[in-house]
Design a protein around this motif. Structure first.
Motif, PDB file in Angstrom:
ATOM      1  N   GLN A 277      29.813  18.486   6.791  1.00 61.05           N
ATOM      2  CA  GLN A 277      30.516  18.103   5.571  1.00 61.05           C
ATOM      3  C   GLN A 277      31.994  18.480   5.700  1.00 61.05           C
ATOM      4  O   GLN A 277      32.457  19.478   5.156  1.00 61.05           O
ATOM      5  CB  GLN A 277      29.887  18.813   4.366  1.00 61.05           C
ATOM      6  CG  GLN A 277      30.336  18.306   3.039  1.00 61.05           C
ATOM      7  CD  GLN A 277      30.105  16.818   2.853  1.00 61.05           C
ATOM      8  OE1 GLN A 277      31.069  16.067   2.851  1.00 61.05           O
ATOM      9  NE2 GLN A 277      28.855  16.408   2.712  1.00 61.05           N
ATOM     10  N   MET A 280      34.579  19.499   2.801  1.00 64.73           N
ATOM     11  CA  MET A 280      34.661  20.823   2.178  1.00 64.73           C
ATOM     12  C   MET A 280      35.988  21.500   2.527  1.00 64.73           C
ATOM     13  O   MET A 280      36.521  22.296   1.759  1.00 64.73           O
ATOM     14  CB  MET A 280      33.488  21.708   2.613  1.00 64.73           C
ATOM     15  CG  MET A 280      33.423  21.988   4.097  1.00 64.73           C
ATOM     16  SD  MET A 280      31.976  22.961   4.603  1.00 64.73           S
ATOM     17  CE  MET A 280      32.609  24.599   4.322  1.00 64.73           C
ATOM     18  N   LYS A 283      39.197  21.041   0.259  1.00 66.26           N
ATOM     19  CA  LYS A 283      39.464  21.916  -0.880  1.00 66.26           C
ATOM     20  C   LYS A 283      40.568  22.914  -0.510  1.00 66.26           C
ATOM     21  O   LYS A 283      40.708  23.289   0.652  1.00 66.26           O
ATOM     22  CB  LYS A 283      38.205  22.708  -1.253  1.00 66.26           C
ATOM     23  CG  LYS A 283      37.015  21.850  -1.687  1.00 66.26           C
ATOM     24  CD  LYS A 283      37.114  21.499  -3.148  1.00 66.26           C
ATOM     25  CE  LYS A 283      35.872  20.777  -3.628  1.00 66.26           C
ATOM     26  NZ  LYS A 283      35.966  20.427  -5.061  1.00 66.26           N
ATOM     27  N   LEU A 288      37.972  26.861  -2.456  1.00 69.65           N
ATOM     28  CA  LEU A 288      36.868  27.166  -1.554  1.00 69.65           C
ATOM     29  C   LEU A 288      36.380  28.591  -1.756  1.00 69.65           C
ATOM     30  O   LEU A 288      35.168  28.865  -1.765  1.00 69.65           O
ATOM     31  CB  LEU A 288      37.311  26.939  -0.112  1.00 69.65           C
ATOM     32  CG  LEU A 288      36.221  26.967   0.974  1.00 69.65           C
ATOM     33  CD1 LEU A 288      35.129  25.958   0.663  1.00 69.65           C
ATOM     34  CD2 LEU A 288      36.843  26.684   2.340  1.00 69.65           C
ATOM     35  N   GLN A 291      34.300  28.831  -4.974  1.00 69.47           N
ATOM     36  CA  GLN A 291      32.966  28.239  -4.800  1.00 69.47           C
ATOM     37  C   GLN A 291      32.054  29.151  -3.990  1.00 69.47           C
ATOM     38  O   GLN A 291      30.894  29.352  -4.349  1.00 69.47           O
ATOM     39  CB  GLN A 291      33.098  26.866  -4.142  1.00 69.47           C
ATOM     40  CG  GLN A 291      33.674  25.826  -5.091  1.00 69.47           C
ATOM     41  CD  GLN A 291      33.779  24.468  -4.441  1.00 69.47           C
ATOM     42  OE1 GLN A 291      34.374  24.330  -3.382  1.00 69.47           O
ATOM     43  NE2 GLN A 291      33.215  23.462  -5.075  1.00 69.47           N
ATOM     44  N   PRO A 310      26.026  22.003   3.113  1.00 71.99           N
ATOM     45  CA  PRO A 310      27.399  22.373   2.740  1.00 71.99           C
ATOM     46  C   PRO A 310      28.029  21.417   1.722  1.00 71.99           C
ATOM     47  O   PRO A 310      29.118  21.683   1.216  1.00 71.99           O
ATOM     48  CB  PRO A 310      28.155  22.327   4.072  1.00 71.99           C
ATOM     49  CG  PRO A 310      27.354  21.400   4.933  1.00 71.99           C
ATOM     50  CD  PRO A 310      25.929  21.609   4.533  1.00 71.99           C
ATOM     51  N   CYS A 311      27.316  20.322   1.397  1.00 75.50           N
ATOM     52  CA  CYS A 311      27.814  19.398   0.379  1.00 75.50           C
ATOM     53  C   CYS A 311      28.010  20.120  -0.959  1.00 75.50           C
ATOM     54  O   CYS A 311      28.841  19.711  -1.782  1.00 75.50           O
ATOM     55  CB  CYS A 311      26.864  18.216   0.202  1.00 75.50           C
ATOM     56  SG  CYS A 311      25.195  18.676  -0.328  1.00 75.50           S
ATOM     57  N   CYS A 312      27.264  21.207  -1.169  1.00 81.89           N
ATOM     58  CA  CYS A 312      27.393  21.991  -2.407  1.00 81.89           C
ATOM     59  C   CYS A 312      28.835  22.463  -2.612  1.00 81.89           C
ATOM     60  O   CYS A 312      29.301  22.586  -3.744  1.00 81.89           O
ATOM     61  CB  CYS A 312      26.468  23.204  -2.376  1.00 81.89           C
ATOM     62  SG  CYS A 312      24.716  22.801  -2.330  1.00 81.89           S
ATOM     63  N   LEU A 313      29.522  22.705  -1.503  1.00 80.28           N
ATOM     64  CA  LEU A 313      30.885  23.227  -1.575  1.00 80.28           C
ATOM     65  C   LEU A 313      31.929  22.141  -1.820  1.00 80.28           C
ATOM     66  O   LEU A 313      33.118  22.432  -1.934  1.00 80.28           O
ATOM     67  CB  LEU A 313      31.227  23.982  -0.289  1.00 80.28           C
ATOM     68  CG  LEU A 313      30.388  25.239  -0.016  1.00 80.28           C
ATOM     69  CD1 LEU A 313      30.670  25.780   1.372  1.00 80.28           C
ATOM     70  CD2 LEU A 313      30.652  26.303  -1.070  1.00 80.28           C
ATOM     71  N   THR A 314      31.489  20.880  -1.895  1.00 80.75           N
ATOM     72  CA  THR A 314      32.431  19.792  -2.150  1.00 80.75           C
ATOM     73  C   THR A 314      32.437  19.390  -3.618  1.00 80.75           C
ATOM     74  O   THR A 314      33.342  18.680  -4.057  1.00 80.75           O
ATOM     75  CB  THR A 314      32.081  18.551  -1.302  1.00 80.75           C
ATOM     76  OG1 THR A 314      30.805  18.030  -1.715  1.00 80.75           O
ATOM     77  CG2 THR A 314      32.021  18.903   0.176  1.00 80.75           C
ATOM     78  N   TYR A 315      31.432  19.834  -4.376  1.00 79.87           N
ATOM     79  CA  TYR A 315      31.355  19.458  -5.789  1.00 79.87           C
ATOM     80  C   TYR A 315      32.305  20.314  -6.629  1.00 79.87           C
ATOM     81  O   TYR A 315      32.561  21.475  -6.305  1.00 79.87           O
ATOM     82  CB  TYR A 315      29.928  19.623  -6.314  1.00 79.87           C
ATOM     83  CG  TYR A 315      28.900  18.753  -5.630  1.00 79.87           C
ATOM     84  CD1 TYR A 315      29.117  17.396  -5.475  1.00 79.87           C
ATOM     85  CD2 TYR A 315      27.711  19.293  -5.129  1.00 79.87           C
ATOM     86  CE1 TYR A 315      28.170  16.587  -4.841  1.00 79.87           C
ATOM     87  CE2 TYR A 315      26.764  18.502  -4.499  1.00 79.87           C
ATOM     88  CZ  TYR A 315      27.002  17.146  -4.357  1.00 79.87           C
ATOM     89  OH  TYR A 315      26.082  16.348  -3.728  1.00 79.87           O
TER      90      TYR A 315
END
Length: 391
Positions: A277, A280, A283, A288, A291, A310-315
């Motif tokens: 991802q 991320m 950010k 970052l 998050q 790691p997509c969780c860190l892009t929201y």
């Protein structure tokens, strides 16, 4: 009494001074700033008709010392006003491209304006676009604007209305301001040779149009760098990696890796997350860090979960992560989750419509409370705005 040595030194100094006089004179004449003599006719026109400050009017008019008539500027001004250009847009166009005032309206200016109108840049958007990119009207329509635009349209798949093309040109109009054979076509051929074709090439153009006019050697270096990070040319993630790497200096990239390491990730784990991802790293370091702190310290999520997803860190933390966390906490406290509690990842990847349907609308008796918890960030931001207005 002077020694022979000191006398000899004085003689040498005089000889040196005499020898360098012409050189110093020539150097000073080259570095002397010439006085700008404004063209009085144009100078007054720029001030009285276009409301230019005197300093700008002097600088511009001095470049056109041979102008003896204002007939052409009058025609250009009349034409731009007829198109709906504001006085600010006209002034901006002239400021950055003063030669526009001396364009032949019917032979050169009008055909180029009509070219952009046919593309879909019309109404109020036209004045804004031209004022920001007035240099385009000095480029050859047949040798630059048309061929470069056709090249870009071939890359931007499924763009029948030219919305992506217009968006790209607004961000980086230089794409159609150069001879296409010089760099644009060569860079496209190189990217295609790396397997970046079709929708991936289209995505790259929409996201990082500047890359298409980057020096070929620099573009090759970027591609090699991304490849050395473990990205495969045949992976869709390669384009995402290229977008991020081209946007960050090595120092910034390394600081973000260090930030991940400070939260307990090894260098290999951090790079694995980046390959999965890349966005991320788009950010800011502050975002970052917030998050990572939320997931690992606030809700104590196992780091292996973030390595896998790691997509969780892009929201967005404020718009997506925290609101959904609030809802899930209420459902958990009221023991409304009869089945196995869903994972954080499965909750976050749902679209907003699906999330509301599954975790809010389903629980009718508690829907209002759940919705307030979910929309809390909106209420908080609106109340803050009200306070600022009342203050």
């Amino acid at each position: 009494m002077q020694t022979v040595k000191s006398l000899r030194l004085q003689v040498l100094q005089k000889i040196y001074a005499k020898a360098t006089e012409p050189i110093l004179y020539m150097f000073s004449s080259l570095t002397k700033t010439p006085t700008q003599t404004p063209n009085t006719l144009l100078f007054n026109y720029l001030i009285e008709t276009l409301n230019f400050p005197k300093t700008e009017a002097q600088s511009i008019s001095a470049r056109f010392s041979n102008v003896k008539s204002l007939e052409n500027p009058h025609c250009v001004l009349h034409y731009l006003r007829s198109l709906g250009f504001s006085e600010t847009e006209i002034r901006s166009s002239v400021r950055y491209t003063p030669q526009i005032l001396f364009s032949d309206v019917d032979k050169t200016l009008k055909p180029k304006i009509e070219f952009f109108q046919e593309m879909g840049i019309v109404g109020s958007h036209l004045g804004k676009f031209i004022s920001n990119n007035s240099g385009l009207v000095t480029n050859s329509l047949q040798n630059m604007l048309i061929p470069c635009t056709q090249i870009l349209k071939k890359i931007l798949v499924n763009d029948k209305s030219n919305q992506y093309l217009i968006r790209v040109l607004r961000r980086f109009s230089w794409l159609i301001s150069m001879n296409p054979e010089r760099r644009l076509l060569r860079n496209i051929a190189f990217l295609e040779s790396c397997g970046i074709v079709g929708s991936q090439l289209s995505y790259l153009l929409k996201t990082k149009p500047r890359l298409f006019l980057t020096e070929e050697s620099k573009l090759r270096d970027l591609v090699v760098r991304v490849s050395d990070m473990g990205f495969s040319f045949h992976s869709k993630q390669f384009v995402y990696g290229l977008c991020i790497v081209s946007s960050l200096s090595k120092e910034t990239f390394d600081r973000k890796l260090e930030l991940l390491r400070s939260f307990g990730f090894t260098n290999n784990e951090a790079m694995e997350m980046f390959r999965k991802q890349s966005m991320m790293f788009g950010k800011s370091e502050e975002q970052l860090k917030l998050q990572l702190d939320f997931f690992m310290n606030k809700i104590e999520l196992n780091k292996e979960v973030l390595i896998r997803a790691p997509c969780c860190l892009t929201y967005s933390l404020a718009e997506r992560v925290i609101p959904r966390y609030r809802v899930m906490q209420i459902l958990k406290s009221k023991r409304l989750l009869l089945k196995k509690e869903p994972s954080v990842v499965s909750v976050l990847i749902l679209s907003e419509e699906k999330f509301l349907e599954k975790f809010v609308a389903t629980f009718r008796d508690d829907a209002e409370e759940l919705l307030v918890a979910y929309r809390g960030h909106l209420l908080d931001s609106s109340s803050s705005e009200d306070k600022e207005k009342s203050g």
